[in-house]
Design a protein around this motif. Structure first.
Motif, PDB file in Angstrom:
ATOM      1  N   ASP A 465       0.865  -1.175   0.000  1.00  0.00           N
ATOM      2  CA  ASP A 465       0.000   0.000   0.000  1.00  0.00           C
ATOM      3  C   ASP A 465       0.903   1.228   0.000  1.00  0.00           C
ATOM      4  OD1 ASP A 465      -1.663   2.151   0.574  1.00  0.00           O
ATOM      5  OD2 ASP A 465      -2.955   0.987   1.906  1.00  0.00           O
ATOM      6  N   PHE A 466       1.121   1.824  -1.173  1.00  0.00           N
ATOM      7  CA  PHE A 466       2.075   2.920  -1.271  1.00  0.00           C
ATOM      8  C   PHE A 466       1.580   4.177  -0.562  1.00  0.00           C
ATOM      9  CE2 PHE A 466       3.290   0.083  -4.712  1.00  0.00           C
ATOM     10  CZ  PHE A 466       4.660   0.004  -4.519  1.00  0.00           C
ATOM     11  N   GLY A 467       0.279   4.362  -0.499  1.00  0.00           N
ATOM     12  CA  GLY A 467      -0.250   5.476   0.274  1.00  0.00           C
ATOM     13  C   GLY A 467       0.084   5.331   1.740  1.00  0.00           C
ATOM     14  N   GLU A 468      -0.091   4.136   2.273  1.00  0.00           N
ATOM     15  CA  GLU A 468       0.252   3.879   3.669  1.00  0.00           C
ATOM     16  C   GLU A 468       1.757   4.012   3.882  1.00  0.00           C
ATOM     17  OE1 GLU A 468      -0.225   3.251   7.599  1.00  0.00           O
ATOM     18  OE2 GLU A 468      -1.838   3.491   6.128  1.00  0.00           O
ATOM     19  N   LEU A 469       2.547   3.572   2.880  1.00  0.00           N
ATOM     20  CA  LEU A 469       4.001   3.714   2.986  1.00  0.00           C
ATOM     21  C   LEU A 469       4.395   5.183   3.143  1.00  0.00           C
ATOM     22  CD1 LEU A 469       6.918   2.646   2.744  1.00  0.00           C
ATOM     23  CD2 LEU A 469       6.674   2.824   0.252  1.00  0.00           C
ATOM     24  N   LEU A 470       3.787   6.066   2.352  1.00  0.00           N
ATOM     25  CA  LEU A 470       4.136   7.485   2.437  1.00  0.00           C
ATOM     26  C   LEU A 470       3.635   8.109   3.737  1.00  0.00           C
ATOM     27  CD1 LEU A 470       3.566   8.624  -1.246  1.00  0.00           C
ATOM     28  CD2 LEU A 470       5.708   8.070  -0.093  1.00  0.00           C
ATOM     29  N   ARG A 471       2.526   7.622   4.253  1.00  0.00           N
ATOM     30  CA  ARG A 471       2.079   8.110   5.566  1.00  0.00           C
ATOM     31  C   ARG A 471       3.076   7.705   6.650  1.00  0.00           C
ATOM     32  NH1 ARG A 471      -2.999   7.165   3.146  1.00  0.00           N
ATOM     33  NH2 ARG A 471      -3.005   4.949   3.729  1.00  0.00           N
ATOM     34  N   GLU A 472       3.661   6.523   6.494  1.00  0.00           N
ATOM     35  CA  GLU A 472       4.704   6.090   7.420  1.00  0.00           C
ATOM     36  C   GLU A 472       5.927   6.985   7.287  1.00  0.00           C
ATOM     37  OE1 GLU A 472       7.163   3.794  10.011  1.00  0.00           O
ATOM     38  OE2 GLU A 472       4.980   3.931   9.795  1.00  0.00           O
ATOM     39  N   VAL A 473       6.312   7.318   6.047  1.00  0.00           N
ATOM     40  CA  VAL A 473       7.474   8.192   5.815  1.00  0.00           C
ATOM     41  C   VAL A 473       7.266   9.550   6.488  1.00  0.00           C
ATOM     42  CG1 VAL A 473       8.770   9.428   4.037  1.00  0.00           C
ATOM     43  CG2 VAL A 473       8.164   7.016   3.693  1.00  0.00           C
TER      44      VAL A 473
END
Length: 742
Positions: A465-473
């Protein structure tokens, strides 16, 4: 006369037969014959067997005029056998690599026993491989050979013909043969084991037992399972004919009742409406063959009295209890989850603690472990805690407080600690507070694509989930980097507002601080013989393989290289399992500290693992195996051409790899030149003080940091091989052949 006669009966297995025959004919122990029996199969089995016979003279085809069943097909194969030992292999199963060599060696070491019992693993259509749960019965400890009376536990191992090798003269002298029927293995295996004068075991998986989705005999619903009664009658008739075996009747009786209970209770074996008939026959056999003494609880009571309806009622009651138990557990978990969320929200309203830091790592200690140690050294006013599951406690540093993931104490620490240091993904429910400092250490220098670059690599992305990945970043304040390559990669593929700390990799500090005494201690703890050349083999994970199988035959490599070499086999944490063990292969898959393995070894053998960037700091030889580089690059993608910028010698094939070590090119001058260029590019800051610089910058707020020691001035501890006069390894002065770099 061949050493082994491998008997392969075939009937309606055209989809699996070639793989089965290939697994035999490709064995590293070639002294064998394959007797492939076409049991009048209506598909292409007969043609496949003839094709193999035409290509390989070791294949002896046998065609039966009519279908006779598995047992009689095996008998037809035995009639043609000329080998010292008989090995049976079902045509949808396979031998594991080097299985026959291991069997031959064990037979020789144990004095040519009548029977050798070896292990197996079930392989499933979805890629899973599960080893026999009773493998402990096959331990090689203790005297060998022995008789069954010395190791009666062998009767608990699956009673089949294909997990044993039989001395042909013993089988012929006793007149053993397979009867017809569905369960023909039962009256073969029990008499063979009870009669054998000498038995040995081999604690090694030699057979992969295929669990087919459909078509497996034991998974077929049929009244043919009633054949089991006739087969046990044959077993007890054999005991009656041999009074000296009467002592085995109680154990055989227990095995019989257990077997009946398994068939009766196994869903999908007996047709609807036949369970009552089966249990009545089981009761008749109970009365016919019972012996004084054995009693086995509920199963024995049900079989003894034929309580079919009682059994069904009890099974229904047990199912109701299980459902109720699962519902209760689900409710308890839901209530606990709500309580923990409430607890976390309360903790978020309490003041942040500036003297608290929490650490966690995905595998082992890594950078978070090195930073935790540096916190205690350079910022002792900060109290540290480590989040890890109980099974990971061996890898937890000794200093910090230990917290179990998901516990109330863990959520308290996450809510109120100022510093969060990790190399993984934090819980989705975590809310970063104002004033908290999140340090993301990453896990090594990136060779393979990661972050947003995986959007073009769906096989490697695995539904990320790249959206979730960027929220993690967006939670990160700092990201650690060991070199300019890492800095540029992280900031592009993981874009965010964080600050990159290009100070080196803290996990590599220990590689610069270690001493000769440390290396000696670590080698002793791993059992590396004095004077041996220890190769650390650490392959990476392959996204394009469903099952992670070893890319190299380590036993073959060591046989070719000779007794001076040993291998420390370290699979990627995502592999699971083992790359091998025993002899000169030391399984270090469960070792908690990769840095210790690096220090203990004399050379690194890898493929595309980021461990090469860490290992280069030791200035020890590195050999890269790139047999499937094109496939790996196509699926995962790499940031540079490893063959154009290698850390040492490069081997495309296993034979090239053997040649590199055998000739000494692994530690030759050309390899040293390649390694020096690699270190200059990827190890500029790993001087042993990376963790100190990070702590001084992040915690103490210092801007004037300790200067970096130049590469030329660093003196990492030499390997034991480099110091030992016993390890006489050739060192060519000329550059390696074309395999070194391209």
């Amino acid at each position: 006369m061949p050493r082994f006669s491998v008997i392969v009966p075939a009937y309606k297995v055209q989809a699996y037969l070639s793989e089965c025959l290939d697994s035999v004919l490709s064995q590293s122990y070639p002294d064998l014959e394959v007797i492939a029996v076409d049991d009048c199969s209506p598909d292409a089995c007969g043609a496949i067997i003839d094709e193999y016979a035409a290509r390989d003279t070791r294949v002896k085809p046998v065609h039966l005029a009519e279908n006779q069943g598995l047992g009689r097909a095996r008998n037809a194969g035995m009639a043609e056998a000329s080998g010292d030992y008989l090995v049976f292999l079902d045509s949808d199963d396979t031998l594991t690599p080097d299985a026959l060599r291991a069997v031959a060696d064990r037979i020789k070491d144990s004095g040519e026993p009548d029977v050798l019992v070896y292990d197996y693993a079930r392989t499933y259509w979805d890629g899973r491989t599960v080893r026999n749960q009773l493998s402990t019965q096959l331990t090689e400890e203790g005297p060998a050979p022995f008789r069954l009376a010395d190791r009666p536990g062998l009767l608990r191992v699956l009673m089949v013909a294909w997990n044993k090798a039989y001395r042909r003269e013993f089988v012929e002298a006793q007149g053993f043969a397979f009867p017809p029927g569905y369960y023909e293995d039962t009256p073969w295996t029990f008499p063979v084991l009870m009669t054998a004068e000498s038995i040995a075991t081999l604690d090694r998986v030699c057979v992969h037992y295929r669990q087919r989705r459909q078509g497996n005999i034991l998974g077929t619903t049929s009244r043919r399972h009633f054949d089991l009664f006739e087969q046990y009658d044959r077993v007890f008739a054999f005991v009656d004919e041999h009074p000296e075996l009467a002592a085995w009747r109680p154990e055989l009786f227990r095995r019989m009742i257990d077997h009946y209970a398994v068939v009766f209770t196994k869903r999908g074996r007996l047709p609807r409406g036949s369970h009552g008939d089966f249990l009545r026959l089981a009761r008749a056999h109970y009365l016919r063959h019972r012996v004084p003494g054995p009693r086995g609880g509920l199963r024995y009571t049900l079989v003894r009295h034929g309580l079919h309806r009682t059994f069904r009622a009890l099974r229904l009651a047990a199912a109701v209890r299980r459902r109720a138990g699962r519902a209760a557990v689900k409710l308890a978990r839901a209530l606990r989850g709500r309580a923990l969320r409430l607890h976390y929200r309360v903790q978020l309203r309490l003041p942040l603690r500036a003297d608290r830091a929490v650490f966690t790592a995905a595998f082992g200690r890594g950078d978070p472990g090195a930073l935790e140690e540096a916190f205690r050294t350079y910022a002792p006013h900060v109290r540290t805690a480590w989040i890890g599951h109980p099974e990971q406690q061996q890898a937890v540093p000794p200093g910090p407080r230990r917290l179990r993931p998901g516990s109330a104490a863990c959520w308290t620490a996450l809510a109120r600690s100022k510093y969060l240091v990790h190399d993984t993904v934090l819980d989705r429910g975590l809310r970063k507070r104002r004033g908290q400092v999140v340090v993301q250490t990453r896990r090594g220098t990136p060779l393979k694509h990661t972050g947003l670059d995986l959007q073009e690599r769906p096989a490697a992305a695995c539904d990320t989930d790249f959206g979730e990945l960027l929220r993690e970043v967006d939670r990160w304040d700092h990201v650690l980097s060991g070199n300019r390559h890492s800095t540029l990669t992280w900031e592009r593929v993981l874009p965010g507002r964080y600050t990159t700390l290009e100070h080196g990799a803290p996990r590599n500090d220990v590689l610069q601080r270690a001493t000769t005494a440390d290396v000696t201690r670590l080698r002793d703890s791993l059992g590396i013989p004095e004077g041996a050349v220890a190769i650390l083999y650490a392959p990476t994970f392959r996204d394009h393989h469903r099952t992670q199988r070893p890319a190299l035959d380590l036993e073959r490599i060591l046989r070719r290289l000779g007794p001076r070499f040993v291998v420390l086999a370290r699979p990627h944490p995502a592999h699971g399992g083992s790359l091998g063990s025993g002899g000169r292969i030391i399984d270090v898959g469960g070792h908690p500290d990769v840095a210790s393995l690096c220090l203990a070894s004399d050379a690194l053998l890898t493929d595309y693992s980021s461990i090469m960037f860490d290992y280069a700091n030791l200035d020890r030889p590195i050999v890269v195996h790139t047999a499937d580089l094109e496939a790996y690059e196509a699926v995962r993608g790499t940031y540079f051409d490893l063959r154009a910028c290698p850390p040492g010698a490069v081997a495309r094939t296993e034979d090239e790899l053997i040649d590199i070590f055998a000739t000494g090119h692994w530690r030759g001058s050309r390899s040293a030149q390649l390694r020096a260029a690699f270190r200059e590019r990827f190890c500029p800051y790993d001087d042993g003080r990376a963790a100190e610089r990070v702590v001084r910058r992040v915690v103490l707020g210092e801007t004037e940091l300790p200067p970096v020691i130049p590469l030329a001035e660093r003196k990492p501890v030499p390997s034991a091989c480099a110091r030992s006069p016993l390890a006489t390894v050739p060192q060519p002065s000329a550059p390696a052949p074309v395999t070194e770099s391209h």
